[in-house]
Write a protein that holds these residues in place. Structure first.
Motif, PDB file in Angstrom:
ATOM      1  N   PRO A   2       0.778  -1.237   0.000  1.00  0.00           N
ATOM      2  CA  PRO A   2       0.000   0.000   0.000  1.00  0.00           C
ATOM      3  C   PRO A   2       0.810   1.288   0.000  1.00  0.00           C
ATOM      4  CG  PRO A   2      -0.081  -1.052   2.155  1.00  0.00           C
ATOM      5  CD  PRO A   2       0.581  -2.013   1.240  1.00  0.00           C
ATOM      6  N   TYR A   3       2.006   1.292   0.581  1.00  0.00           N
ATOM      7  CA  TYR A   3       2.794   2.524   0.670  1.00  0.00           C
ATOM      8  C   TYR A   3       4.148   2.311  -0.004  1.00  0.00           C
ATOM      9  CZ  TYR A   3      -0.737   3.441   4.254  1.00  0.00           C
ATOM     10  OH  TYR A   3      -1.924   3.596   4.917  1.00  0.00           O
ATOM     11  N   ALA A   4       4.102   2.199  -1.326  1.00  0.00           N
ATOM     12  CA  ALA A   4       5.280   1.781  -2.084  1.00  0.00           C
ATOM     13  C   ALA A   4       6.448   2.752  -1.994  1.00  0.00           C
ATOM     14  CB  ALA A   4       4.892   1.579  -3.549  1.00  0.00           C
ATOM     15  N   PHE A   5       6.161   4.066  -1.878  1.00  0.00           N
ATOM     16  CA  PHE A   5       7.225   5.075  -1.899  1.00  0.00           C
ATOM     17  C   PHE A   5       7.485   5.690  -0.532  1.00  0.00           C
ATOM     18  CE2 PHE A   5       4.679   5.568  -5.890  1.00  0.00           C
ATOM     19  CZ  PHE A   5       5.525   4.831  -6.702  1.00  0.00           C
ATOM     20  N   TRP A   6       6.914   5.132   0.520  1.00  0.00           N
ATOM     21  CA  TRP A   6       6.965   5.774   1.835  1.00  0.00           C
ATOM     22  C   TRP A   6       7.387   4.770   2.891  1.00  0.00           C
ATOM     23  CZ3 TRP A   6       7.160  10.527   3.541  1.00  0.00           C
ATOM     24  CH2 TRP A   6       6.847  10.826   4.862  1.00  0.00           C
ATOM     25  N   LYS A   7       8.340   5.146   3.721  1.00  0.00           N
ATOM     26  CA  LYS A   7       8.871   4.224   4.727  1.00  0.00           C
ATOM     27  C   LYS A   7       8.315   4.475   6.127  1.00  0.00           C
ATOM     28  CE  LYS A   7      11.457   2.395   1.596  1.00  0.00           C
ATOM     29  NZ  LYS A   7      11.075   1.077   1.024  1.00  0.00           N
ATOM     30  N   GLY A   8       7.761   5.649   6.376  1.00  0.00           N
ATOM     31  CA  GLY A   8       7.268   5.973   7.712  1.00  0.00           C
ATOM     32  C   GLY A   8       5.820   5.577   7.899  1.00  0.00           C
ATOM     33  N   PRO A   9       5.224   5.977   9.028  1.00  0.00           N
ATOM     34  CA  PRO A   9       3.810   5.698   9.275  1.00  0.00           C
ATOM     35  C   PRO A   9       2.946   6.497   8.302  1.00  0.00           C
ATOM     36  CG  PRO A   9       4.672   7.178  10.947  1.00  0.00           C
ATOM     37  CD  PRO A   9       5.847   6.712  10.156  1.00  0.00           C
ATOM     38  N   PRO A  10       1.757   6.007   7.959  1.00  0.00           N
ATOM     39  CA  PRO A  10       0.898   6.737   7.026  1.00  0.00           C
ATOM     40  C   PRO A  10       0.455   8.072   7.590  1.00  0.00           C
ATOM     41  CG  PRO A  10      -0.294   4.921   8.051  1.00  0.00           C
ATOM     42  CD  PRO A  10       1.139   4.761   8.425  1.00  0.00           C
ATOM     43  N   ARG A  11       0.239   9.017   6.693  1.00  0.00           N
ATOM     44  CA  ARG A  11      -0.202  10.360   7.062  1.00  0.00           C
ATOM     45  C   ARG A  11      -1.667  10.532   6.659  1.00  0.00           C
ATOM     46  NH1 ARG A  11       4.516  12.991   3.576  1.00  0.00           N
ATOM     47  NH2 ARG A  11       3.895  11.183   2.313  1.00  0.00           N
ATOM     48  N   ASP A  12      -2.491  10.997   7.583  1.00  0.00           N
ATOM     49  CA  ASP A  12      -3.921  11.139   7.316  1.00  0.00           C
ATOM     50  C   ASP A  12      -4.212  12.388   6.488  1.00  0.00           C
ATOM     51  OD1 ASP A  12      -4.905   8.835   8.620  1.00  0.00           O
ATOM     52  OD2 ASP A  12      -4.693   9.814  10.565  1.00  0.00           O
ATOM     53  N   ALA A  13      -5.073  12.219   5.506  1.00  0.00           N
ATOM     54  CA  ALA A  13      -5.470  13.312   4.628  1.00  0.00           C
ATOM     55  C   ALA A  13      -6.938  13.140   4.262  1.00  0.00           C
ATOM     56  CB  ALA A  13      -4.603  13.341   3.370  1.00  0.00           C
ATOM     57  N   ALA A  14      -7.498  14.174   3.639  1.00  0.00           N
ATOM     58  CA  ALA A  14      -8.892  14.125   3.201  1.00  0.00           C
ATOM     59  C   ALA A  14      -9.040  14.921   1.913  1.00  0.00           C
ATOM     60  CB  ALA A  14      -9.821  14.690   4.274  1.00  0.00           C
ATOM     61  N   VAL A  15      -9.949  14.482   1.055  1.00  0.00           N
ATOM     62  CA  VAL A  15     -10.265  15.219  -0.163  1.00  0.00           C
ATOM     63  C   VAL A  15     -11.781  15.383  -0.256  1.00  0.00           C
ATOM     64  CG1 VAL A  15      -8.227  14.419  -1.410  1.00  0.00           C
ATOM     65  CG2 VAL A  15     -10.384  13.141  -1.612  1.00  0.00           C
ATOM     66  N   LEU A  16     -12.200  16.381  -1.040  1.00  0.00           N
ATOM     67  CA  LEU A  16     -13.621  16.644  -1.218  1.00  0.00           C
ATOM     68  C   LEU A  16     -14.043  16.247  -2.623  1.00  0.00           C
ATOM     69  CD1 LEU A  16     -16.105  17.966   0.255  1.00  0.00           C
ATOM     70  CD2 LEU A  16     -15.661  19.952  -1.213  1.00  0.00           C
ATOM     71  N   ILE A  17     -14.966  15.289  -2.714  1.00  0.00           N
ATOM     72  CA  ILE A  17     -15.604  14.955  -3.987  1.00  0.00           C
ATOM     73  C   ILE A  17     -16.874  15.797  -4.053  1.00  0.00           C
ATOM     74  CG2 ILE A  17     -16.549  13.145  -5.451  1.00  0.00           C
ATOM     75  CD1 ILE A  17     -14.922  11.117  -3.892  1.00  0.00           C
ATOM     76  N   GLY A  18     -16.766  16.971  -4.626  1.00  0.00           N
ATOM     77  CA  GLY A  18     -17.899  17.877  -4.716  1.00  0.00           C
ATOM     78  C   GLY A  18     -18.716  17.598  -5.963  1.00  0.00           C
ATOM     79  N   ILE A  19     -20.029  17.413  -5.800  1.00  0.00           N
ATOM     80  CA  ILE A  19     -20.917  17.139  -6.930  1.00  0.00           C
ATOM     81  C   ILE A  19     -21.928  18.276  -7.013  1.00  0.00           C
ATOM     82  CG2 ILE A  19     -22.490  15.481  -7.988  1.00  0.00           C
ATOM     83  CD1 ILE A  19     -21.192  13.314  -6.275  1.00  0.00           C
ATOM     84  N   ARG A  20     -21.980  18.911  -8.185  1.00  0.00           N
ATOM     85  CA  ARG A  20     -22.822  20.096  -8.369  1.00  0.00           C
ATOM     86  C   ARG A  20     -23.857  19.852  -9.449  1.00  0.00           C
ATOM     87  NH1 ARG A  20     -23.247  24.958 -11.165  1.00  0.00           N
ATOM     88  NH2 ARG A  20     -21.760  24.274 -12.759  1.00  0.00           N
ATOM     89  N   ASN A  21     -25.050  20.392  -9.268  1.00  0.00           N
ATOM     90  CA  ASN A  21     -26.085  20.263 -10.278  1.00  0.00           C
ATOM     91  C   ASN A  21     -25.838  21.258 -11.403  1.00  0.00           C
ATOM     92  OD1 ASN A  21     -28.357  19.027 -11.307  1.00  0.00           O
ATOM     93  ND2 ASN A  21     -29.770  20.473 -10.376  1.00  0.00           N
ATOM     94  N   THR A  22     -26.017  20.797 -12.648  1.00  0.00           N
ATOM     95  CA  THR A  22     -25.940  21.677 -13.811  1.00  0.00           C
ATOM     96  C   THR A  22     -27.142  21.380 -14.700  1.00  0.00           C
ATOM     97  OG1 THR A  22     -24.751  20.207 -15.345  1.00  0.00           O
ATOM     98  CG2 THR A  22     -23.418  21.410 -13.715  1.00  0.00           C
ATOM     99  N   ALA A  23     -27.338  22.203 -15.724  1.00  0.00           N
ATOM    100  CA  ALA A  23     -28.458  21.986 -16.632  1.00  0.00           C
ATOM    101  C   ALA A  23     -28.345  20.636 -17.337  1.00  0.00           C
ATOM    102  CB  ALA A  23     -28.516  23.114 -17.660  1.00  0.00           C
ATOM    103  N   ALA A  24     -27.116  20.150 -17.510  1.00  0.00           N
ATOM    104  CA  ALA A  24     -26.896  18.873 -18.195  1.00  0.00           C
ATOM    105  C   ALA A  24     -26.877  17.683 -17.245  1.00  0.00           C
ATOM    106  CB  ALA A  24     -25.590  18.927 -18.984  1.00  0.00           C
ATOM    107  N   GLY A  25     -26.975  17.946 -15.943  1.00  0.00           N
ATOM    108  CA  GLY A  25     -26.915  16.867 -14.972  1.00  0.00           C
ATOM    109  C   GLY A  25     -25.813  17.089 -13.960  1.00  0.00           C
ATOM    110  N   PRO A  26     -25.666  16.199 -12.975  1.00  0.00           N
ATOM    111  CA  PRO A  26     -24.641  16.356 -11.953  1.00  0.00           C
ATOM    112  C   PRO A  26     -23.232  16.342 -12.544  1.00  0.00           C
ATOM    113  CG  PRO A  26     -26.256  14.698 -11.322  1.00  0.00           C
ATOM    114  CD  PRO A  26     -26.505  15.020 -12.753  1.00  0.00           C
ATOM    115  N   SER A  27     -22.353  17.143 -11.961  1.00  0.00           N
ATOM    116  CA  SER A  27     -20.958  17.167 -12.393  1.00  0.00           C
ATOM    117  C   SER A  27     -20.051  17.163 -11.173  1.00  0.00           C
ATOM    118  CB  SER A  27     -20.670  18.398 -13.263  1.00  0.00           C
ATOM    119  OG  SER A  27     -20.823  19.589 -12.512  1.00  0.00           O
TER     120      SER A  27
END
Length: 216
Positions: free
Chosen positions: A46-71
């Motif tokens: 799982p951590y091919a390039f990292w030798k230390g303990p894992p670092r916690d992070a978060a990302v936002l999957i933002g979904i917005r309504n548009t005239a053509a549908g969700p994006s």
């Protein structure tokens, strides 16, 4: 979990309810499942390039309504960054000690990177942690982005903010499985090129995780 793979709906109210229900269902099932780069590369770890303990992070999957549908809201990182320069990414970053968990961290990072007011992002749930080869344990937060909204890229980190149709990203026919040589071995990853944007690596892997969680 079995779910319909029809992603043609154009009303985000319907889709936000669907996503919230599916994410809650996935979270309610006891599991030790984590996903990440290693799923396609089980011999690497799982951590091919990292030798230390894992670092916690978060990302936002933002979904917005548009005239053509969700994006789905994505960013193009600036070319001068020390890591992942010029790549397509979700807004996000490391969880700071002052953050009250991954949701707060994802919303803070989105505000810093693309000027998204946290009041305009309604969290719907989260995916299983995504483990990256560079040593991060990323929690993807799925949220409905409510209009009116105007994205303001932080020039220190983000070159551009753009959107991709949710229907395109949730179509497994658009999930390419590519590879490159790394330390004498083939390293596999997902890619989802769209309108000149090269969506690949961790970002594409997280999108695939969303698909697996909601539609499989």
């Amino acid at each position: 979990m079995t779910a319909s793979t029809d992603t043609s709906a154009t009303n985000l109210t319907d889709w936000s309810q669907h996503l919230e229900e599916r994410l809650a269902l996935a979270a309610s099932v006891p599991t030790d499942r984590e996903t990440g780069d290693h799923i396609l590369n089980p011999d690497v770890g799982p951590y091919a390039f990292w030798k230390g303990p894992p670092r916690d992070a978060a990302v936002l999957i933002g979904i917005r309504n548009t005239a053509a549908g969700p994006s789905v809201v994505l960013t193009q990182r600036t070319p001068h960054l020390k890591s992942h320069a010029g790549q397509v990414a979700f807004p996000g970053g490391k969880i700071d000690p002052d953050d009250n968990g991954p949701v707060e961290a994802a919303l803070r990072e989105a505000q810093e990177e693309i000027g998204l007011d946290p009041a305009q992002a309604q969290p719907l749930g989260h995916l299983a942690p995504y483990l990256t080869g560079s040593g991060y344990r990323v929690t993807p937060i799925v949220a409905e982005v409510r209009d009116p909204v105007q994205f303001v890229p932080n020039p220190d980190e983000v070159e551009d903010v753009f959107e991709v149709p949710f229907e395109f990203l949730m179509n497994p026919a658009n999930h390419q499985k590519l590879s490159r040589e790394w330390q004498g071995k083939r390293r596999y990853f997902y890619a989802m090129p769209f309108a000149g944007r090269h969506i690949w690596g961790v970002t594409a892997g997280i999108i695939r995780s969303l698909y697996d969680t909601v539609y499989r």
